[in-house]
Design a protein around this motif. Structure first.
Motif, PDB file in Angstrom:
ATOM      1  N   ALA A  82       0.864  -1.177   0.000  1.00  0.00           N
ATOM      2  CA  ALA A  82       0.000   0.000   0.000  1.00  0.00           C
ATOM      3  C   ALA A  82       0.906   1.234   0.000  1.00  0.00           C
ATOM      4  O   ALA A  82       1.806   1.349   0.828  1.00  0.00           O
ATOM      5  N   VAL A  83       0.673   2.116  -0.953  1.00  0.00           N
ATOM      6  CA  VAL A  83       1.447   3.349  -1.055  1.00  0.00           C
ATOM      7  C   VAL A  83       0.506   4.515  -0.758  1.00  0.00           C
ATOM      8  O   VAL A  83      -0.494   4.703  -1.436  1.00  0.00           O
ATOM      9  N   PHE A  84       0.839   5.260   0.278  1.00  0.00           N
ATOM     10  CA  PHE A  84       0.045   6.407   0.723  1.00  0.00           C
ATOM     11  C   PHE A  84       0.729   7.689   0.259  1.00  0.00           C
ATOM     12  O   PHE A  84       1.945   7.819   0.370  1.00  0.00           O
ATOM     13  N   PHE A  85      -0.069   8.635  -0.235  1.00  0.00           N
ATOM     14  CA  PHE A  85       0.436   9.934  -0.640  1.00  0.00           C
ATOM     15  C   PHE A  85      -0.227  11.014   0.207  1.00  0.00           C
ATOM     16  O   PHE A  85      -1.438  10.984   0.419  1.00  0.00           O
ATOM     17  N   PHE A  86       0.579  11.950   0.684  1.00  0.00           N
ATOM     18  CA  PHE A  86       0.106  13.090   1.465  1.00  0.00           C
ATOM     19  C   PHE A  86       0.616  14.349   0.763  1.00  0.00           C
ATOM     20  O   PHE A  86       1.808  14.645   0.825  1.00  0.00           O
ATOM     21  N   ASP A  87      -0.272  15.063   0.070  1.00  0.00           N
ATOM     22  CA  ASP A  87       0.148  16.251  -0.693  1.00  0.00           C
ATOM     23  C   ASP A  87       0.579  17.397   0.206  1.00  0.00           C
ATOM     24  O   ASP A  87       1.594  18.033  -0.045  1.00  0.00           O
ATOM     25  N   SER A  88      -0.199  17.685   1.230  1.00  0.00           N
ATOM     26  CA  SER A  88       0.092  18.796   2.150  1.00  0.00           C
ATOM     27  C   SER A  88      -0.054  18.304   3.581  1.00  0.00           C
ATOM     28  O   SER A  88      -1.028  18.634   4.266  1.00  0.00           O
ATOM     29  N   PRO A  89       0.900  17.508   4.061  1.00  0.00           N
ATOM     30  CA  PRO A  89       0.750  16.952   5.407  1.00  0.00           C
ATOM     31  C   PRO A  89       0.754  18.032   6.489  1.00  0.00           C
ATOM     32  O   PRO A  89       1.494  19.011   6.407  1.00  0.00           O
ATOM     33  N   ASN A  90      -0.104  17.835   7.488  1.00  0.00           N
ATOM     34  CA  ASN A  90      -0.210  18.772   8.604  1.00  0.00           C
ATOM     35  C   ASN A  90       1.100  18.898   9.367  1.00  0.00           C
ATOM     36  O   ASN A  90       1.419  19.965   9.887  1.00  0.00           O
ATOM     37  N   CYS A  91       1.864  17.817   9.435  1.00  0.00           N
ATOM     38  CA  CYS A  91       3.114  17.833  10.209  1.00  0.00           C
ATOM     39  C   CYS A  91       4.199  18.690   9.555  1.00  0.00           C
ATOM     40  O   CYS A  91       5.188  19.022  10.191  1.00  0.00           O
ATOM     41  N   MET A  92       4.009  19.056   8.277  1.00  0.00           N
ATOM     42  CA  MET A  92       5.013  19.860   7.576  1.00  0.00           C
ATOM     43  C   MET A  92       4.533  21.285   7.321  1.00  0.00           C
ATOM     44  O   MET A  92       5.150  22.023   6.572  1.00  0.00           O
ATOM     45  N   SER A  93       3.410  21.663   7.932  1.00  0.00           N
ATOM     46  CA  SER A  93       2.903  23.020   7.731  1.00  0.00           C
ATOM     47  C   SER A  93       2.677  23.681   9.081  1.00  0.00           C
ATOM     48  O   SER A  93       2.665  23.030  10.115  1.00  0.00           O
ATOM     49  N   GLY A  94       2.511  24.967   9.064  1.00  0.00           N
ATOM     50  CA  GLY A  94       2.253  25.703  10.298  1.00  0.00           C
ATOM     51  C   GLY A  94       3.521  26.096  11.029  1.00  0.00           C
ATOM     52  O   GLY A  94       4.635  25.850  10.581  1.00  0.00           O
ATOM     53  N   ALA A  95       3.340  26.679  12.196  1.00  0.00           N
ATOM     54  CA  ALA A  95       4.450  27.234  12.972  1.00  0.00           C
ATOM     55  C   ALA A  95       5.422  26.169  13.471  1.00  0.00           C
ATOM     56  O   ALA A  95       6.608  26.421  13.605  1.00  0.00           O
ATOM     57  N   ASN A  96       4.927  24.963  13.759  1.00  0.00           N
ATOM     58  CA  ASN A  96       5.792  23.925  14.321  1.00  0.00           C
ATOM     59  C   ASN A  96       6.318  22.945  13.275  1.00  0.00           C
ATOM     60  O   ASN A  96       6.811  21.880  13.614  1.00  0.00           O
ATOM     61  N   ALA A  97       6.251  23.297  11.999  1.00  0.00           N
ATOM     62  CA  ALA A  97       6.636  22.379  10.929  1.00  0.00           C
ATOM     63  C   ALA A  97       8.068  21.873  11.089  1.00  0.00           C
ATOM     64  O   ALA A  97       8.346  20.707  10.856  1.00  0.00           O
ATOM     65  N   ASN A 103       9.714  21.485  13.819  1.00  0.00           N
ATOM     66  CA  ASN A 103       9.923  20.802  15.092  1.00  0.00           C
ATOM     67  C   ASN A 103       9.341  19.396  15.136  1.00  0.00           C
ATOM     68  O   ASN A 103       9.538  18.685  16.107  1.00  0.00           O
ATOM     69  N   ASN A 104       8.593  18.993  14.106  1.00  0.00           N
ATOM     70  CA  ASN A 104       7.951  17.681  14.117  1.00  0.00           C
ATOM     71  C   ASN A 104       8.891  16.612  13.587  1.00  0.00           C
ATOM     72  O   ASN A 104       9.486  16.762  12.527  1.00  0.00           O
ATOM     73  N   GLU A 105       8.999  15.545  14.331  1.00  0.00           N
ATOM     74  CA  GLU A 105       9.874  14.447  13.969  1.00  0.00           C
ATOM     75  C   GLU A 105       9.045  13.335  13.329  1.00  0.00           C
ATOM     76  O   GLU A 105       8.150  12.776  13.953  1.00  0.00           O
ATOM     77  N   ILE A 106       9.338  13.045  12.059  1.00  0.00           N
ATOM     78  CA  ILE A 106       8.627  11.991  11.333  1.00  0.00           C
ATOM     79  C   ILE A 106       9.484  10.734  11.386  1.00  0.00           C
ATOM     80  O   ILE A 106      10.535  10.662  10.760  1.00  0.00           O
ATOM     81  N   LEU A 107       9.016   9.763  12.148  1.00  0.00           N
ATOM     82  CA  LEU A 107       9.765   8.515  12.312  1.00  0.00           C
ATOM     83  C   LEU A 107       9.086   7.347  11.613  1.00  0.00           C
ATOM     84  O   LEU A 107       9.608   6.239  11.609  1.00  0.00           O
ATOM     85  N   GLY A 108       7.919   7.587  11.035  1.00  0.00           N
ATOM     86  CA  GLY A 108       7.191   6.532  10.355  1.00  0.00           C
ATOM     87  C   GLY A 108       5.772   6.982  10.090  1.00  0.00           C
ATOM     88  O   GLY A 108       5.406   8.125  10.324  1.00  0.00           O
ATOM     89  N   MET A 109       4.972   6.046   9.584  1.00  0.00           N
ATOM     90  CA  MET A 109       3.545   6.295   9.413  1.00  0.00           C
ATOM     91  C   MET A 109       2.820   5.353  10.358  1.00  0.00           C
ATOM     92  O   MET A 109       3.050   4.148  10.344  1.00  0.00           O
ATOM     93  N   TYR A 110       1.957   5.924  11.178  1.00  0.00           N
ATOM     94  CA  TYR A 110       1.233   5.181  12.204  1.00  0.00           C
ATOM     95  C   TYR A 110      -0.235   5.127  11.828  1.00  0.00           C
ATOM     96  O   TYR A 110      -0.873   6.169  11.677  1.00  0.00           O
TER      97      TYR A 110
END
Length: 113
Positions: free
Chosen positions: A31-46, A48-55
């Motif tokens: 299964a291949v998931f695509f995220f065009d505008s992920p919340n974790c990469m936008s906004g003031a804390n973009a 500071n968010n650590e992406i270690l996987g997809m949960y």
């Protein structure tokens, strides 16, 4: 509990697209998931968010993949791709239960090729 996907712990995401393939013998699926505008990469804390996987989280528990890749065009985020590999019938059935819950919660539908 609503089915949800997180790339950074605590930040829910909505997949733009999901493509699923399965071997003819049913032993392996991807299964291949695509995220065009992920919340974790936008906004003031973009930054500071650590992406270690997809949960993938629902009432049955959590499935995790570490195969997550950020896409950049001219130095700007162009989204995230996450690949989840499934082995055997039981993992396939568990994944389908999750996807049914996730699709219902996010207004997604199945389009067969």
């Amino acid at each position: 509990m609503t089915a949800r996907i997180q790339l950074a712990i605590g930040i829910d995401e909505e997949a733009s697209d999901v493509k699923i393939t399965r071997s003819k013998d049913g032993d392996t699926s991807v299964a291949v998931f695509f995220f065009d505008s992920p919340n974790c990469m936008s906004g003031a804390n973009a930054g500071n968010n650590e992406i270690l996987g997809m949960y993938m989280i629902d009432e049955e528990g959590q499935m995790v993949t570490r195969n997550v890749n950020a896409k950049f065009i001219n130095g700007k985020s162009a989204g995230i791709e996450a690949i989840h590999k499934l082995n055997g019938q039981s993992e396939w059935e568990r994944f389908l239960r999750f996807m049914n819950r996730y699709a219902e919660a996010n207004g997604m539908s199945l389009n067969k090729a």
